[in-house]
Each structure stands twice: as C-alpha cells, then as structure tokens.
Design an enzyme around this catalytic site. Structure first.
Site, mmCIF file in Angstrom:
data_model
loop_
_atom_site.group_PDB
_atom_site.id
_atom_site.type_symbol
_atom_site.label_atom_id
_atom_site.label_comp_id
_atom_site.label_asym_id
_atom_site.label_seq_id
_atom_site.Cartn_x
_atom_site.Cartn_y
_atom_site.Cartn_z
ATOM 1 N N ARG A 71 17.396 -2.862 60.571
ATOM 2 C CA ARG A 71 17.765 -2.489 59.200
ATOM 3 C C ARG A 71 17.129 -3.432 58.180
ATOM 4 N NH1 ARG A 71 23.634 -2.415 59.112
ATOM 5 N NH2 ARG A 71 23.613 -0.868 60.749
ATOM 6 N N ASP A 128 16.695 7.675 59.349
ATOM 7 C CA ASP A 128 18.096 7.598 59.754
ATOM 8 C C ASP A 128 18.229 8.195 61.148
ATOM 9 O OD1 ASP A 128 20.919 6.997 58.466
ATOM 10 O OD2 ASP A 128 21.143 8.824 59.664
ATOM 11 N N ARG A 183 16.188 3.312 45.902
ATOM 12 C CA ARG A 183 17.232 4.300 46.179
ATOM 13 C C ARG A 183 17.767 4.907 44.885
ATOM 14 N NH1 ARG A 183 22.224 3.743 50.476
ATOM 15 N NH2 ARG A 183 23.414 5.540 49.764
ATOM 16 N N TYR A 235 28.453 11.555 66.730
ATOM 17 C CA TYR A 235 28.511 11.946 65.324
ATOM 18 C C TYR A 235 28.688 13.452 65.163
ATOM 19 C CZ TYR A 235 26.973 7.318 63.722
ATOM 20 O OH TYR A 235 26.892 5.976 63.436
ATOM 21 N N ARG A 259 19.869 -2.396 51.945
ATOM 22 C CA ARG A 259 20.540 -2.651 50.671
ATOM 23 C C ARG A 259 20.633 -4.117 50.281
ATOM 24 N NH1 ARG A 259 26.003 0.453 51.466
ATOM 25 N NH2 ARG A 259 25.479 0.090 53.659
#
Length: 356
Positions: free
Chosen positions: A29, A79, A42, A156, A33
């Site tokens: 990652r 993703d 973003r 998921y 962020r």
C-alpha cells in the site's frame, strides 16, 4: 544513467535468491492516503474507483512513492475487488466503512449464475494502466501486478463487504462445501486469467493477497484457501519476453502454514509480523524467498525506534539473499511521510552488511 536490465534489479534477484548488494525494499500500500499527493489525486478523481479506473491517474499514483523514496519496486495501483466488481456485484465504497456490494452472493442461484470473467474487456482499464506504468518506469524498477486470492475474494463477495466475523462465508464452506468449491474454482480461474493478462501487459512480478486465509482452521485453510492458491500459481505464466516472472503469495496470519505455502510453487512468501523472520527462514530453507515483515504500527514511533527494528529484522533473517524487506501488512493512512522515509533509508543503510 542507463536503466538496469531486468535481471539486474535487486528486487527480482532477491526473489530468485540470487546475490544482491543490499536487501531490496518496498511497502504494501505504498501508494496511499499517507501521502499528501495521493490525497490530492484522489480529490481530483472524485472517488476511489474513478482513481482506479482511470489509467493516467492510476499511473500517477503508482509512481508517487517512487519520487519520494528509494524503493526497489513499484506496485500497480488498483484494488483487490476489481474482479467481483467486473462480475457485476455492484462495488462501492462507504466512507469510514470500506467496500460494499449491492448484489452480494447470498444463495446458490447467485453463485451458479456468476459469468466467466472476460479480462481483456472487463478489466481493460487495469491492463491499460499496467502498460502505461511500464512505459513511464522505463526500466528503473520492476512493476508488481496483483490480485486477491480466490478465498479472499469469496469472503467479500458472500459477506457483501468486509468480512467481519466471517459468518456467511464460514456457514457456506461448512454447510454447503460443494457450492463453496464451485465458487472458489470459478474465482481461481478468474484470478489466473487476470494475473496472466497483467503479465502479458508488462507486470514483471505478481503478488496474490490471501488477506483472509488466516481466519480459517488448518483443515479449512487446506481445503478452501491453499488448494486454490496452488491452482492459481500452477496456471500462471512464469516466463515472459525472455525473463522469469516471480510469484509472491501473502497469506496474512499464515505463519502456521509456511511449509504448505512454500509448496504452492510460489517463488516467495510474504509474512506478517506474527512470525520471526529467522524462524521462517529456518522452516522454508532455500525453497522460497521471504518478504516482510515490519509491523506497520512501528511506523508510528520515533525514527530511532524504526531504525532499530529494521536492524533487528535484518539480523534475524541473517546473511545472504532471498529476503525482500516490507511491512507485515499495508502502510496505514496515519503514518507520517518522514517515518516511511526512515524505514526505507534504514534498509539501505544497514542491509549491505548482510550481503558481503
């Protein structure tokens, strides 16, 4: 300066357990962020999936950490839920809660109605991003492609979002194992096709994220996760354009099963912080390389603490190649940029002593 030939990249050499001048490093990652430039990109995109689905933006974000840190690999910005999204489950993200599916797989009819993934058309935006990133990297560092594992994707898709206590997916595997295997076999085919398409588009290594493998008992892991990891690895392109394409398998919480994971056919295993590097190396021997495993929480501490932990991990692995320094899971949004820089710099400073 001339870009190194693929075989000369220390990341690829370490995965092949060949000699390197220092331990290579990248961060799961690493485009995320915690970087202000990522947050700006973003915001321009408007939402996370637009960022993923726009090749030019995905390329920009992929390259951002490489401009800040001396990393040894880039990882495709995307993703793990691109496959279920492409299969029509209606992926969206809820602020503060994570991914949600509008049409989760809640019965046998929904599972059996899943269509075949047509990667070249359904996920063309990912492949376009891979091609663009490779062009922009121009051989500076290798590009890693990735996918979620069949088991992780199933979690998921059946739960409808983040798995929580795994109530629905565990009920499925124990109550209706044949139906669960049908779903997992379908997903294994999709993951294999997806990763192979990334390799053909230019990914120079691939990683399979088995994020939720550690939630299973040992017999359930063998039946519903490991079996399908092995199936995917066995179906991957391992030579492309005259070069080897290494495969990394990362099962979070998978320290109990290192020997079984080493037998999947992968070139390297990612490990989290719950197992000591030296112990992992003794268990797998020279069968696979290892990747990991700084606890990301340590990046919240003072740089001196980060440096000391990096030095300890390097000493735990010991002398020689076959190790890629990484985190035991993804970097979190609250990490100060300078702490990530301290981690990368410490690897460059301390690791050459282990490669003389």
């Amino acid at each position: 300066m001339t870009a190194p030939a693929p075989a000369d990249h220390r990341f690829l050499r370490a995965l092949a357990r060949q000699p390197v001048d220092r331990t290579p490093v990248w961060m799961m990652r690493q485009a995320g962020r915690y970087l202000p430039e990522y947050r700006a990109a973003r915001e321009r995109a408007g939402d996370f999936m637009t960022l993923c689905r726009t090749p030019e933006l995905a390329c920009e974000v992929t390259l951002q950490p490489l401009r800040r840190f001396a990393l040894d690999a880039a990882i495709l910005f995307s993703d793990i839920l691109t496959i279920p999204d492409a299969l029509g489950l209606g992926l969206h993200f809820v602020e503060g809660e994570g991914p949600r599916f509008e049409r989760p797989l809640r019965d046998a009819a929904a599972i059996r109605a899943l269509r075949r993934l047509e990667t070249e058309t359904d996920l063309a935006y990912v492949l376009d991003a891979v091609r663009l990133i490779r062009r922009e990297l121009d051989g500076r560092v290798p590009l890693i492609g990735f996918s979620g594992s069949p088991w992780t994707l199933a979690c998921y898709m059946v739960e409808g979002g983040s798995p929580g206590d795994f109530a629905r997916i565990k009920t499925l595997i124990y109550d209706e194992p044949a139906l669960a295997h049908h779903l997992l076999d379908h997903l294994a085919g999709a993951v294999t096709d997806y990763l192979n398409a990334q390799i053909r588009a230019g990914a120079e290594a691939v990683q399979i994220f088995d994020t939720w493998g550690g939630a299973l008992s040992t017999p359930a892991f063998e039946a519903f996760s490991h079996r399908y990891l092995q199936q995917v690895v066995g179906g991957l392109i391992r030579q492309q354009d005259g070069r080897a394409v290494p495969v990394i398998v990362f099962t979070k919480g998978g320290g109990l099963w290192l020997e079984a994971l080493a037998a999947t056919g992968a070139d390297a295993l990612g490990i989290d912080w719950t197992i000591e590097l030296g112990a992992a190396r003794r268990r797998v021997g020279d069968r696979v390389a290892l990747q990991g495993n700084l606890d990301p929480a340590i990046l919240r501490t003072r740089p001196a603490v980060i440096r000391a932990e990096v030095e300890r991990l390097l000493a735990s692995y010991g002398a020689g190649s076959g190790h890629v320094m990484n985190l035991g899971h993804g970097i979190t949004p609250d990490i100060p940029v300078e702490h990530a820089a301290a981690f990368v710099a410490a690897v460059a400073e301390f690791s050459p002593a282990f490669h003389r």
